[in-house]
Design a protein around this motif. Structure first.
Motif, PDB file in Angstrom:
ATOM      1  N   ALA A 139      25.888  40.041  43.638  1.00  0.00           N
ATOM      2  CA  ALA A 139      26.230  38.623  43.511  1.00  0.00           C
ATOM      3  C   ALA A 139      26.496  38.244  42.065  1.00  0.00           C
ATOM      4  CB  ALA A 139      25.107  37.768  44.076  1.00  0.00           C
ATOM      5  N   GLY A 140      27.417  37.315  41.885  1.00  0.00           N
ATOM      6  CA  GLY A 140      27.782  36.855  40.549  1.00  0.00           C
ATOM      7  C   GLY A 140      26.607  36.322  39.755  1.00  0.00           C
ATOM      8  N   ASP A 141      25.695  35.616  40.410  1.00  0.00           N
ATOM      9  CA  ASP A 141      24.528  35.076  39.703  1.00  0.00           C
ATOM     10  C   ASP A 141      23.703  36.187  39.075  1.00  0.00           C
ATOM     11  OD1 ASP A 141      25.211  32.490  40.353  1.00  0.00           O
ATOM     12  OD2 ASP A 141      23.832  32.364  42.055  1.00  0.00           O
ATOM     13  N   THR A 142      23.586  37.303  39.759  1.00  0.00           N
ATOM     14  CA  THR A 142      22.843  38.444  39.237  1.00  0.00           C
ATOM     15  C   THR A 142      23.544  39.016  38.014  1.00  0.00           C
ATOM     16  OG1 THR A 142      22.038  38.970  41.446  1.00  0.00           O
ATOM     17  CG2 THR A 142      21.949  40.737  39.792  1.00  0.00           C
ATOM     18  N   LEU A 143      24.868  39.170  38.108  1.00  0.00           N
ATOM     19  CA  LEU A 143      25.622  39.722  36.986  1.00  0.00           C
ATOM     20  C   LEU A 143      25.601  38.781  35.785  1.00  0.00           C
ATOM     21  CD1 LEU A 143      27.347  42.036  35.969  1.00  0.00           C
ATOM     22  CD2 LEU A 143      29.352  40.842  36.857  1.00  0.00           C
ATOM     23  N   ARG A 144      25.712  37.490  36.030  1.00  0.00           N
ATOM     24  CA  ARG A 144      25.709  36.533  34.917  1.00  0.00           C
ATOM     25  C   ARG A 144      24.356  36.474  34.209  1.00  0.00           C
ATOM     26  NH1 ARG A 144      29.434  34.085  38.357  1.00  0.00           N
ATOM     27  NH2 ARG A 144      27.814  33.045  39.556  1.00  0.00           N
ATOM     28  N   ALA A 145      23.297  36.961  34.864  1.00  0.00           N
ATOM     29  CA  ALA A 145      21.975  36.991  34.241  1.00  0.00           C
ATOM     30  C   ALA A 145      21.878  38.095  33.185  1.00  0.00           C
ATOM     31  CB  ALA A 145      20.892  37.192  35.304  1.00  0.00           C
ATOM     32  N   VAL A 146      22.826  39.041  33.205  1.00  0.00           N
ATOM     33  CA  VAL A 146      22.863  40.103  32.195  1.00  0.00           C
ATOM     34  C   VAL A 146      23.244  39.457  30.868  1.00  0.00           C
ATOM     35  CG1 VAL A 146      24.057  42.210  31.481  1.00  0.00           C
ATOM     36  CG2 VAL A 146      23.494  41.851  33.896  1.00  0.00           C
ATOM     37  N   ARG A 189      46.423  51.851  39.071  1.00  0.00           N
ATOM     38  CA  ARG A 189      45.255  52.683  38.787  1.00  0.00           C
ATOM     39  C   ARG A 189      44.577  53.044  40.098  1.00  0.00           C
ATOM     40  NH1 ARG A 189      39.903  50.953  35.498  1.00  0.00           N
ATOM     41  NH2 ARG A 189      39.012  53.019  35.328  1.00  0.00           N
ATOM     42  N   VAL A 190      43.917  54.178  40.103  1.00  0.00           N
ATOM     43  CA  VAL A 190      43.127  54.612  41.250  1.00  0.00           C
ATOM     44  C   VAL A 190      41.688  54.789  40.763  1.00  0.00           C
ATOM     45  CG1 VAL A 190      42.790  56.440  42.960  1.00  0.00           C
ATOM     46  CG2 VAL A 190      45.108  55.743  42.320  1.00  0.00           C
ATOM     47  N   ILE A 191      40.732  54.287  41.535  1.00  0.00           N
ATOM     48  CA  ILE A 191      39.324  54.413  41.157  1.00  0.00           C
ATOM     49  C   ILE A 191      38.561  55.119  42.274  1.00  0.00           C
ATOM     50  CG2 ILE A 191      39.312  52.462  39.575  1.00  0.00           C
ATOM     51  CD1 ILE A 191      38.104  50.746  41.796  1.00  0.00           C
ATOM     52  N   ALA A 192      37.417  55.673  41.913  1.00  0.00           N
ATOM     53  CA  ALA A 192      36.633  56.451  42.879  1.00  0.00           C
ATOM     54  C   ALA A 192      35.137  56.296  42.586  1.00  0.00           C
ATOM     55  CB  ALA A 192      37.059  57.915  42.806  1.00  0.00           C
ATOM     56  N   ASP A 193      34.366  57.205  43.153  1.00  0.00           N
ATOM     57  CA  ASP A 193      32.898  57.197  43.047  1.00  0.00           C
ATOM     58  C   ASP A 193      32.415  56.827  41.648  1.00  0.00           C
ATOM     59  OD1 ASP A 193      33.706  58.536  45.327  1.00  0.00           O
ATOM     60  OD2 ASP A 193      32.331  60.206  45.092  1.00  0.00           O
ATOM     61  N   GLY A 194      31.484  55.889  41.585  1.00  0.00           N
ATOM     62  CA  GLY A 194      30.890  55.496  40.315  1.00  0.00           C
ATOM     63  C   GLY A 194      31.634  54.404  39.580  1.00  0.00           C
ATOM     64  N   SER A 195      32.815  54.027  40.051  1.00  0.00           N
ATOM     65  CA  SER A 195      33.578  52.954  39.403  1.00  0.00           C
ATOM     66  C   SER A 195      33.053  51.596  39.864  1.00  0.00           C
ATOM     67  CB  SER A 195      35.059  53.054  39.783  1.00  0.00           C
ATOM     68  OG  SER A 195      35.605  54.267  39.337  1.00  0.00           O
ATOM     69  N   PHE A 196      33.494  50.569  39.179  1.00  0.00           N
ATOM     70  CA  PHE A 196      33.171  49.212  39.606  1.00  0.00           C
ATOM     71  C   PHE A 196      34.377  48.328  39.375  1.00  0.00           C
ATOM     72  CE2 PHE A 196      31.810  49.643  35.216  1.00  0.00           C
ATOM     73  CZ  PHE A 196      32.217  48.461  34.601  1.00  0.00           C
ATOM     74  N   PHE A 197      34.424  47.209  40.110  1.00  0.00           N
ATOM     75  CA  PHE A 197      35.534  46.271  39.970  1.00  0.00           C
ATOM     76  C   PHE A 197      35.075  44.879  40.375  1.00  0.00           C
ATOM     77  CE2 PHE A 197      35.801  48.171  44.172  1.00  0.00           C
ATOM     78  CZ  PHE A 197      36.039  47.099  45.021  1.00  0.00           C
ATOM     79  N   GLY A 198      35.827  43.887  39.951  1.00  0.00           N
ATOM     80  CA  GLY A 198      35.518  42.498  40.292  1.00  0.00           C
ATOM     81  C   GLY A 198      34.742  41.751  39.235  1.00  0.00           C
ATOM     82  N   GLU A 199      34.379  42.438  38.153  1.00  0.00           N
ATOM     83  CA  GLU A 199      33.545  41.800  37.123  1.00  0.00           C
ATOM     84  C   GLU A 199      34.288  40.718  36.354  1.00  0.00           C
ATOM     85  OE1 GLU A 199      35.759  44.895  34.911  1.00  0.00           O
ATOM     86  OE2 GLU A 199      34.882  44.789  36.909  1.00  0.00           O
ATOM     87  N   GLY A 200      35.585  40.863  36.185  1.00  0.00           N
ATOM     88  CA  GLY A 200      36.359  39.897  35.401  1.00  0.00           C
ATOM     89  C   GLY A 200      36.273  38.490  35.966  1.00  0.00           C
ATOM     90  N   ALA A 201      36.476  38.357  37.262  1.00  0.00           N
ATOM     91  CA  ALA A 201      36.428  37.038  37.902  1.00  0.00           C
ATOM     92  C   ALA A 201      35.036  36.422  37.793  1.00  0.00           C
ATOM     93  CB  ALA A 201      36.848  37.148  39.361  1.00  0.00           C
ATOM     94  N   VAL A 202      34.026  37.261  37.879  1.00  0.00           N
ATOM     95  CA  VAL A 202      32.645  36.769  37.806  1.00  0.00           C
ATOM     96  C   VAL A 202      32.302  36.312  36.390  1.00  0.00           C
ATOM     97  CG1 VAL A 202      30.217  37.412  38.042  1.00  0.00           C
ATOM     98  CG2 VAL A 202      31.886  38.185  39.746  1.00  0.00           C
ATOM     99  N   GLY A 228      44.334  36.766  42.782  1.00  0.00           N
ATOM    100  CA  GLY A 228      44.481  35.323  42.850  1.00  0.00           C
ATOM    101  C   GLY A 228      43.401  34.593  43.626  1.00  0.00           C
ATOM    102  N   GLU A 229      42.599  35.320  44.407  1.00  0.00           N
ATOM    103  CA  GLU A 229      41.539  34.642  45.157  1.00  0.00           C
ATOM    104  C   GLU A 229      40.303  34.446  44.277  1.00  0.00           C
ATOM    105  OE1 GLU A 229      40.814  37.147  48.564  1.00  0.00           O
ATOM    106  OE2 GLU A 229      39.522  38.514  47.460  1.00  0.00           O
ATOM    107  N   ALA A 230      39.484  33.479  44.655  1.00  0.00           N
ATOM    108  CA  ALA A 230      38.229  33.252  43.941  1.00  0.00           C
ATOM    109  C   ALA A 230      37.299  34.426  44.230  1.00  0.00           C
ATOM    110  CB  ALA A 230      37.594  31.949  44.401  1.00  0.00           C
ATOM    111  N   GLY A 231      36.446  34.743  43.279  1.00  0.00           N
ATOM    112  CA  GLY A 231      35.521  35.846  43.489  1.00  0.00           C
ATOM    113  C   GLY A 231      34.209  35.621  42.782  1.00  0.00           C
ATOM    114  N   ASP A 232      33.124  35.889  43.488  1.00  0.00           N
ATOM    115  CA  ASP A 232      31.814  35.720  42.880  1.00  0.00           C
ATOM    116  C   ASP A 232      30.898  36.899  43.182  1.00  0.00           C
ATOM    117  OD1 ASP A 232      30.086  34.237  41.210  1.00  0.00           O
ATOM    118  OD2 ASP A 232      28.941  33.615  42.969  1.00  0.00           O
ATOM    119  N   GLU A 233      31.484  38.105  43.173  1.00  0.00           N
ATOM    120  CA  GLU A 233      30.671  39.306  43.306  1.00  0.00           C
ATOM    121  C   GLU A 233      31.411  40.471  42.666  1.00  0.00           C
ATOM    122  OE1 GLU A 233      30.049  40.106  47.492  1.00  0.00           O
ATOM    123  OE2 GLU A 233      32.111  39.595  47.924  1.00  0.00           O
ATOM    124  N   ILE A 234      30.629  41.422  42.219  1.00  0.00           N
ATOM    125  CA  ILE A 234      31.167  42.644  41.646  1.00  0.00           C
ATOM    126  C   ILE A 234      30.907  43.751  42.663  1.00  0.00           C
ATOM    127  CG2 ILE A 234      29.021  43.096  40.406  1.00  0.00           C
ATOM    128  CD1 ILE A 234      30.627  44.477  38.234  1.00  0.00           C
TER     129      ILE A 234
END
Length: 109
Positions: free
Chosen positions: A69-76, A34-47, A7-13
């Motif tokens: 940073a979200g700006d970096t990810l959005r450049a993809v 779910r459980v995540i570990a080495d090599g996983s990523f999260f936070g991309e949805g909000a960005v 529910g919080e705002a997020g601008d980074e993965i």
């Protein structure tokens, strides 16, 4: 420790360098879905969707994460926003992230 709250705002993965983290959802009583570990990523949805965080991420065992940073990810390019393709992109840039580890956080569960 909680890395981010649903529910919080997020601008980074976040990239999980090492450790174990849990994903919890309010819709099912804040239980671990779910459980995540080495090599996983999260936070991309909000960005990528410019929306609020869709889950809470909690540290289960000592973890090290890097943030992008979200700006970096959005450049993809948009065609790379598919989760599978995005994962491949993040693995490819990981050496760069490792070399510029100013965003490193050590978290303990």
């Amino acid at each position: 420790d909680t890395v981010l709250h649903e529910g919080e705002a997020g601008d980074e993965i976040f990239l999980v360098d090492s450790g174990i983290l849990e994903i919890l959802l309010k819709a099912v009583g804040n239980t671990v879905v779910r459980v995540i570990a080495d090599g996983s990523f999260f936070g991309e949805g909000a960005v990528l969707c410019n929306c609020r965080r869709s889950a809470t991420i909690r540290v289960k065992a000592t973890s090290s994460t890097f943030s992008i940073a979200g700006d970096t990810l959005r450049a993809v390019p948009a065609r790379m926003h598919d989760r599978h393709v995005l994962g491949e992109v993040l693995v490819a840039v990981r050496p760069e992230v490792d070399q510029t580890s100013a965003h490193e956080e050590r978290l303990s569960g």
